[in-house]
Design an enzyme around this catalytic site. Structure first.
Site, mmCIF file in Angstrom:
data_model
loop_
_atom_site.group_PDB
_atom_site.id
_atom_site.type_symbol
_atom_site.label_atom_id
_atom_site.label_comp_id
_atom_site.label_asym_id
_atom_site.label_seq_id
_atom_site.Cartn_x
_atom_site.Cartn_y
_atom_site.Cartn_z
ATOM 1 N N SER A 142 0.852 -1.183 0.000
ATOM 2 C CA SER A 142 0.000 0.000 0.000
ATOM 3 C C SER A 142 0.888 1.233 0.000
ATOM 4 C CB SER A 142 -0.884 -0.016 1.251
ATOM 5 O OG SER A 142 -1.515 1.226 1.463
ATOM 6 N N TYR A 155 -2.519 -0.928 10.913
ATOM 7 C CA TYR A 155 -2.387 -1.324 9.512
ATOM 8 C C TYR A 155 -1.136 -0.704 8.884
ATOM 9 C CZ TYR A 155 -3.631 -1.777 4.545
ATOM 10 O OH TYR A 155 -3.617 -2.059 3.204
#
Length: 340
Positions: A142, A155
């Site tokens: 990401s 996360y």
């Protein structure tokens, strides 16, 4: 993409979102795809779509944070589908909340799944690939592997950790002259079901930070990386490229920007349903198939010009070179006409 025909592919987190779109895309190219996730209903739906696309599917319910169970799943895959050619790590879980509102056991659970699940999957894949003297491991990352944002500390921490361990592994494989390759694909905001089942303590419904892309865009990035693992990393989406470049130049400025905008941009105007499913400890898609897409179809892009450009560097550079030469020739002709 004939590279994938009759190959054995493993995709974790394959019951929804990027993992499911990726599994379907591999199936479309004639691959045998092992789908790993926890939710039985989601897995069944994904397997049906893989087979409907022309691939062969093997669905296995497993928690990727359980090394022994994941290792047993890999053994079953090789027995039923053959030696593993490509392993794609996607599975994750998360908590939407300020850091001070996340409980220690919740933080550990996110880390166990979203980081150690990748580590375990990589260990298991690498062990088998070395024996066969071939293979590719793709880490789905990401933009948050480089740029932390508020409300997603667990996360972001996991994605940063994946980035670091994958770089270390890549160096070791290069040192050994190993035929096994590893690469990472950094994703933008994607329209996945996670926003309907993530554990959230936000007052309003969670959303990905716009611009949002469809999972199929992400899947195209994964397949290209799997076919071309020589490149260490791929970026998907103009927003990913912009974020990573801006963070490299002015991280402090982004800190302040996200402090002002990062809370509101991750929430919709509607209040969060306190009864919404939570998949942190148990799968939300055990009895209900959420599908590949989330709730943001109307706001999500199905294409990414940046992704196309990333996959066609030669064409882009040739076009840029031709443009420069054309402008130079035009300028020379113009100067000749004017006598300057």
């Amino acid at each position: 993409m004939n590279t994938f025909k009759e190959k054995t592919i493993v995709v974790t987190g394959a019951s929804g979102g990027i993992g499911r779109a990726t599994a379907i895309a591999f199936g479309r190219h004639g691959a045998s795809v092992a789908l790993l996730a926890r939710g039985e209903a989601g897995l069944a739906g994904a397997a049906k779509e893989v087979e409907g696309s022309g691939g062969r599917a093997l669905a296995i319910a497993v928690d990727t944070s359980d090394y022994d169970a994941l290792d047993a799943a890999a053994s079953r895959i090789e027995q039923e589908l053959g030696p593993i050619d490509i392993w794609v790590n996607v599975a994750f879980t998360s908590v939407f909340a300020p850091f001070a509102e996340i409980k220690p056991q919740e933080y550990k659970r996110v880390t166990d799944v979203s980081y150690l699940g990748y580590v375990y999957g990589t260990m298991i894949a690498l062990d088998r690939m070395k024996k066969h003297n071939r293979g590719t491991i793709v880490q789905v990352g990401s933009a948050l592997a480089y740029r932390g944002i508020p409300l997603q500390s667990a996360y972001c921490g996991a994605k940063h950790a994946i980035q670091g361990f994958n770089e270390s592994l890549r160096c070791e494989l290069l040192h050994d002259g190993s035929p096994v390759k590893t690469t990472m694909v950094q994703m933008p905001a994607v329209n996945t079901p996670q926003f309907s089942w993530v554990l959230s303590r936000l007052p309003n419904k969670a959303q990905p930070v716009p611009p949002i892309y469809q999972p199929e865009v992400a899947a195209r990035g994964v397949l290209f990386a799997a076919a071309h693992p020589q490149r260490r990393e791929y970026w998907v989406g103009a927003s990913t490229a912009a974020t990573l470049m801006a963070n490299a130049v002015a991280p402090g400025l982004l800190d302040r920007y996200l402090a002002r905008k990062g809370f509101a941009s991750q929430q919709r105007p509607q209040s969060r349903d306190p009864e919404q499913p939570v998949n942190l400890w148990e799968p939300a898609d055990e009895d209900r198939d959420f599908g590949t897409h989330g709730a943001f179809d109307a706001r999500s892009a199905a294409r990414s010009p940046q992704l196309w450009a990333s996959h066609h560097h030669g064409t882009v550079l040739a076009a840029a070179g031709a443009t420069v030469l054309g402008l130079w020739a035009f300028g020379g002709a113009l100067l000749g006409r004017t006598g300057r």
